[in-house]
Design a protein around this motif. Structure first.
Motif, PDB file in Angstrom:
ATOM      1  N   HIS A   2       1.234  -1.156   0.150  1.00  0.00           N
ATOM      2  CA  HIS A   2       0.403   0.118  -0.009  1.00  0.00           C
ATOM      3  C   HIS A   2       0.902   1.222   0.079  1.00  0.00           C
ATOM      4  O   HIS A   2       0.496   2.962  -0.515  1.00  0.00           O
ATOM      5  N   ASP A   3       2.298   1.772   0.201  1.00  0.00           N
ATOM      6  CA  ASP A   3       2.810   2.387   0.527  1.00  0.00           C
ATOM      7  C   ASP A   3       3.637   2.454  -1.119  1.00  0.00           C
ATOM      8  O   ASP A   3       4.571   1.934  -0.711  1.00  0.00           O
ATOM      9  N   ARG A   4       3.463   3.537  -1.458  1.00  0.00           N
ATOM     10  CA  ARG A   4       4.120   3.882  -2.859  1.00  0.00           C
ATOM     11  C   ARG A   4       5.920   4.017  -3.022  1.00  0.00           C
ATOM     12  O   ARG A   4       6.055   3.989  -4.170  1.00  0.00           O
ATOM     13  N   GLU A   5       5.766   4.291  -1.284  1.00  0.00           N
ATOM     14  CA  GLU A   5       7.244   4.511  -1.512  1.00  0.00           C
ATOM     15  C   GLU A   5       8.338   3.504  -1.005  1.00  0.00           C
ATOM     16  O   GLU A   5       9.270   3.678  -0.527  1.00  0.00           O
ATOM     17  N   ALA A   6       7.252   2.467  -0.419  1.00  0.00           N
ATOM     18  CA  ALA A   6       8.017   1.368  -0.429  1.00  0.00           C
ATOM     19  C   ALA A   6       9.467   1.080  -1.253  1.00  0.00           C
ATOM     20  O   ALA A   6       8.664   0.865  -2.879  1.00  0.00           O
ATOM     21  N   LEU A   7      10.107   0.258  -1.648  1.00  0.00           N
ATOM     22  CA  LEU A   7      11.548  -0.261  -2.116  1.00  0.00           C
ATOM     23  C   LEU A   7      10.383  -1.846  -1.798  1.00  0.00           C
ATOM     24  O   LEU A   7      10.712  -2.420  -0.799  1.00  0.00           O
ATOM     25  N   LEU A   8      10.944  -2.675  -3.240  1.00  0.00           N
ATOM     26  CA  LEU A   8      10.219  -3.892  -3.203  1.00  0.00           C
ATOM     27  C   LEU A   8      12.197  -3.981  -4.019  1.00  0.00           C
ATOM     28  O   LEU A   8      12.545  -3.867  -5.225  1.00  0.00           O
ATOM     29  N   ILE A   9      12.154  -4.667  -3.074  1.00  0.00           N
ATOM     30  CA  ILE A   9      13.921  -5.769  -3.074  1.00  0.00           C
ATOM     31  C   ILE A   9      13.876  -7.000  -3.617  1.00  0.00           C
ATOM     32  O   ILE A   9      13.648  -7.869  -3.086  1.00  0.00           O
ATOM     33  N   CYS A  10      14.567  -7.526  -5.347  1.00  0.00           N
ATOM     34  CA  CYS A  10      14.493  -8.635  -6.169  1.00  0.00           C
ATOM     35  C   CYS A  10      15.850  -8.823  -6.079  1.00  0.00           C
ATOM     36  O   CYS A  10      16.659  -8.859  -7.105  1.00  0.00           O
ATOM     37  N   ASN A  11      16.373  -9.960  -5.084  1.00  0.00           N
ATOM     38  CA  ASN A  11      17.285 -10.577  -4.735  1.00  0.00           C
ATOM     39  C   ASN A  11      17.401 -12.252  -5.349  1.00  0.00           C
ATOM     40  O   ASN A  11      16.454 -13.065  -5.753  1.00  0.00           O
ATOM     41  N   GLY A  12      18.506 -12.523  -5.525  1.00  0.00           N
ATOM     42  CA  GLY A  12      18.542 -14.115  -5.586  1.00  0.00           C
ATOM     43  C   GLY A  12      18.651 -14.774  -6.996  1.00  0.00           C
ATOM     44  O   GLY A  12      18.973 -13.297  -7.781  1.00  0.00           O
ATOM     45  N   TYR A  13      19.156 -15.681  -7.584  1.00  0.00           N
ATOM     46  CA  TYR A  13      18.431 -16.233  -9.051  1.00  0.00           C
ATOM     47  C   TYR A  13      17.443 -15.521  -9.426  1.00  0.00           C
ATOM     48  O   TYR A  13      16.418 -15.155  -8.508  1.00  0.00           O
ATOM     49  N   LYS A  14      17.634 -15.041 -11.169  1.00  0.00           N
ATOM     50  CA  LYS A  14      16.674 -14.458 -11.550  1.00  0.00           C
ATOM     51  C   LYS A  14      16.821 -15.699 -13.262  1.00  0.00           C
ATOM     52  O   LYS A  14      18.311 -14.866 -13.857  1.00  0.00           O
ATOM     53  N   ASP A  15      15.505 -15.817 -14.003  1.00  0.00           N
ATOM     54  CA  ASP A  15      15.742 -15.806 -14.759  1.00  0.00           C
ATOM     55  C   ASP A  15      14.514 -14.628 -15.866  1.00  0.00           C
ATOM     56  O   ASP A  15      14.207 -13.703 -15.443  1.00  0.00           O
ATOM     57  N   ALA A  16      15.169 -14.845 -17.603  1.00  0.00           N
ATOM     58  CA  ALA A  16      14.096 -14.267 -17.349  1.00  0.00           C
ATOM     59  C   ALA A  16      12.754 -13.487 -17.542  1.00  0.00           C
ATOM     60  O   ALA A  16      11.929 -12.352 -17.687  1.00  0.00           O
ATOM     61  N   GLU A  17      12.182 -15.181 -16.982  1.00  0.00           N
ATOM     62  CA  GLU A  17      10.157 -15.139 -16.695  1.00  0.00           C
ATOM     63  C   GLU A  17      10.086 -13.523 -14.806  1.00  0.00           C
ATOM     64  O   GLU A  17       9.619 -13.052 -15.380  1.00  0.00           O
TER      65      GLU A  17
END
Length: 221
Positions: A2-17
């Motif tokens: 709900h907080d548009r200022e919050a950060l969504l951190i995406c780490n770890g293994y990543k593929d194209a999807e």
């Protein structure tokens, strides 16, 4: 969310999807940060970004040389077990095997260490742990594991580039790298129920990504 200022951190293994989902979430207004675990990920992120026409927000996983205090004190410092991309090597991304200028010459070895590292580009040492697959003429369990101490003896030799094989999976991979293995190889972990294989391989990639041993491979002789 709900907080548009919050950060969504995406780490770890990543593929194209995974990357596409992160970029599309950014387009919806979320503050998504894709954290690069290893240099080759940058190329994939930029490729998907260009394809979708969405500019990514990037972060880089690093390890501090200085140590602090408190609960996470042991996760920093040059001797900490946490091993992300070394910042001094971030400008030298690892080439793929296909991009190397010459084929590699290797040997498969068992038992006590033998000389000859200068004659080959790598040595495949097996089995470190009990194999999960068997040979048609030999029952499963007939090959005795050499163990981590034997692997350490092989990797300690000057000029050695040793890949560990035999019972290598998400549970044992980190121990092989800690014992000095330059890389990992497997058989059983790559075959079986597709969902389990995908899960195990993703876990292995995360373990390899957390080690700096794979960033600068030995150049073929």
């Amino acid at each position: 969310m709900h907080d548009r200022e919050a950060l969504l951190i995406c780490n770890g293994y990543k593929d194209a999807e995974f990357i596409d989902l992160a970029l599309q979430s950014k387009q919806l207004g979320l503050n998504v940060v894709l954290v690069l675990e290893m240099p080759p990920e940058l190329e994939l992120v930029m490729e998907r970004s260009k394809k979708l026409g969405i500019e990514p927000t990037l972060g880089i996983r690093i390890k501090l040389s200085t140590k602090g205090s408190g609960h996470w004190a042991e996760s920093a410092g040059d001797r900490s077990p946490f091993e992300p991309i070394p910042t001094r090597r971030a400008s030298s991304p690892r080439p793929s095997i296909a991009a190397l200028s010459a084929p590699w010459l290797g040997r498969s070895c068992h038992g006590a260490p033998q000389p000859g590292h200068a004659l080959v580009d790598y040595t495949l040492f097996a089995p470190v742990f009990a194999p999960t697959t068997g040979q048609p003429s030999r029952p499963l369990g007939s090959k005795l594991p050499a163990g981590l101490d034997a692997l350490r003896t092989w990797t300690a030799a000057p000029g050695a580039c040793v890949f560990a094989l035999g019972g290598v999976g998400p549970v044992t991979a980190a121990a092989c790298l800690a014992a000095g293995a330059h890389g990992l190889a497997g058989i059983g972990v790559f075959f079986g129920e597709p969902g389990q294989v995908a899960q195990d391989v993703a876990a292995l990639r995360e373990i390899v990504a957390a080690s700096d041993r794979h960033v600068e491979p030995v150049s073929p002789r």
